[in-house]
Design a protein around this motif. Structure first.
Motif, PDB file in Angstrom:
ATOM      1  N   ALA A   1     -32.439 -25.838 -88.163  1.00 19.38           N
ATOM      2  CA  ALA A   1     -32.722 -24.620 -88.930  1.00 19.38           C
ATOM      3  C   ALA A   1     -32.363 -24.808 -90.398  1.00 19.38           C
ATOM      4  CB  ALA A   1     -31.961 -23.436 -88.338  1.00 19.38           C
TER       5      ALA A   1
ATOM      6  N   ASN B   1     -34.695 -27.424 -92.141  1.00 20.38           N
ATOM      7  CA  ASN B   1     -36.015 -26.834 -92.352  1.00 20.38           C
ATOM      8  C   ASN B   1     -36.000 -25.868 -93.540  1.00 20.38           C
ATOM      9  OD1 ASN B   1     -38.035 -24.337 -91.288  1.00 20.38           O
ATOM     10  ND2 ASN B   1     -38.882 -26.407 -91.221  1.00 20.38           N
ATOM     11  N   GLU B   2     -34.922 -25.099 -93.663  1.00 23.54           N
ATOM     12  CA  GLU B   2     -34.780 -24.172 -94.795  1.00 23.54           C
ATOM     13  C   GLU B   2     -34.714 -24.912 -96.126  1.00 23.54           C
ATOM     14  OE1 GLU B   2     -31.232 -22.053 -93.849  1.00 23.54           O
ATOM     15  OE2 GLU B   2     -32.176 -20.907 -92.224  1.00 23.54           O
TER      16      GLU B   2
ATOM     17  N   ARG C   1     -36.543 -21.007 -80.150  1.00 18.90           N
ATOM     18  CA  ARG C   1     -35.973 -20.673 -81.454  1.00 18.90           C
ATOM     19  C   ARG C   1     -36.937 -20.963 -82.610  1.00 18.90           C
ATOM     20  NH1 ARG C   1     -29.945 -22.683 -83.489  1.00 18.90           N
ATOM     21  NH2 ARG C   1     -29.962 -21.557 -85.461  1.00 18.90           N
ATOM     22  N   PHE C   2     -37.690 -22.069 -82.500  1.00 17.92           N
ATOM     23  CA  PHE C   2     -38.541 -22.502 -83.616  1.00 17.92           C
ATOM     24  C   PHE C   2     -40.034 -22.351 -83.322  1.00 17.92           C
ATOM     25  CE2 PHE C   2     -34.593 -25.079 -83.846  1.00 17.92           C
ATOM     26  CZ  PHE C   2     -34.093 -24.540 -85.031  1.00 17.92           C
TER      27      PHE C   2
ATOM     28  N   SER D   1     -42.272 -20.157 -83.976  1.00 18.64           N
ATOM     29  CA  SER D   1     -43.168 -19.696 -85.040  1.00 18.64           C
ATOM     30  C   SER D   1     -42.908 -20.396 -86.372  1.00 18.64           C
ATOM     31  CB  SER D   1     -43.011 -18.177 -85.218  1.00 18.64           C
ATOM     32  OG  SER D   1     -41.668 -17.877 -85.583  1.00 18.64           O
ATOM     33  N   ILE D   2     -42.119 -21.457 -86.346  1.00 21.45           N
ATOM     34  CA  ILE D   2     -41.745 -22.132 -87.595  1.00 21.45           C
ATOM     35  C   ILE D   2     -42.498 -23.449 -87.724  1.00 21.45           C
ATOM     36  CG2 ILE D   2     -39.836 -23.184 -88.880  1.00 21.45           C
ATOM     37  CD1 ILE D   2     -37.985 -21.126 -87.643  1.00 21.45           C
ATOM     38  N   GLU D   3     -43.125 -23.629 -88.877  1.00 18.90           N
ATOM     39  CA  GLU D   3     -43.862 -24.863 -89.132  1.00 18.90           C
ATOM     40  C   GLU D   3     -42.897 -25.995 -89.495  1.00 18.90           C
ATOM     41  OE1 GLU D   3     -46.860 -24.331 -92.074  1.00 18.90           O
ATOM     42  OE2 GLU D   3     -47.934 -22.794 -90.936  1.00 18.90           O
ATOM     43  N   ASN D   4     -43.385 -27.202 -89.341  1.00 13.63           N
ATOM     44  CA  ASN D   4     -42.661 -28.407 -89.770  1.00 13.63           C
ATOM     45  C   ASN D   4     -41.392 -28.697 -88.967  1.00 13.63           C
ATOM     46  OD1 ASN D   4     -44.667 -28.640 -91.769  1.00 13.63           O
ATOM     47  ND2 ASN D   4     -43.450 -27.407 -93.192  1.00 13.63           N
TER      48      ASN D   4
END
Length: 198
Positions: A50, A53-54, A75-76, A78-81
């Motif tokens: 997390a 990625n941020e 957890r991830f 909907s998060i790209e990359n």
């Protein structure tokens, strides 16, 4: 459910509430490569994924435990990359990366393949890139007779592994302490942050 699975479940329940490892911030600041790829070896519940990625990294996380990857996928989702795989150290394909972290995970790498595993990791780090991780020392309670095989090293062996790196931080822990799930043990570990120079 066997004891090993039960212990990992308890560990993940505790780990879910933890923030990223404090040294991960230092690692990001120390990355002198142009690579914005990071690898989290034994990613657990994804706290470091997390944070990385941020900070704008494409993050590849892997863990041998199915529960870990299930938690991270949720957890991830909907998060790209962020790219997740249920893999062991031995089966993961390390791409060139600016950052590789292995927080307390190399303890459990296959001892028969440990040298080749570490070679894969060190070879994957871009010039100027950074590795941060923990290694088991021989005085640790888990160094022999643990419920799963472990890969202890000596300080000298560790320094030889990283001859092409500059040591940014190095710490040896040798004391009685508790695990995350509250079990007391003797800890003997080496924790380091190194930067590839050649």
């Amino acid at each position: 459910m066997d004891e090993n699975t039960e212990n990992w479940r308890k560990y993940y329940e505790k780990a879910l509430s933890r923030p990223h490892h404090p040294r991960t911030e230092f690692v990001v600041k120390s990355n002198g490569s142009s690579s914005k790829v990071a690898v989290d070896c034994g990613c657990g519940t994804g706290s470091d994924i997390a944070y990385l990625n941020e900070q704008g990294f494409d993050v590849f996380g892997f863990d041998v435990n199915e529960d870990s990857i299930s938690i991270c996928r949720e957890r991830f989702d909907s998060i790209e990359n962020v790219y997740l795989q249920q893999r062991s150290f031995e089966s993961f394909n390390f791409e060139t990366a600016g950052i590789v972290i292995a927080n307390s995970s190399l303890f459990f790498a296959d001892p028969d393949a440990f040298k080749s595993t570490v070679k894969k990791i060190t070879s994957s780090i871009a010039i100027g890139g950074v590795f941060a991780g923990d290694f088991l020392g021989y005085k640790d309670s888990w160094a022999s007779g643990f419920r799963v095989p472990t890969s202890p090293v000596t300080k000298q062996e560790l320094l030889e592994i990283f001859t092409d790196f500059d040591i940014l931080r190095f710490n040896e822990r040798d004391e009685i302490g508790k695990t995350l799930i509250g079990k007391e043990k003797h800890w003997h570990t080496y924790s380091l942050v190194v930067q590839r120079r050649t």
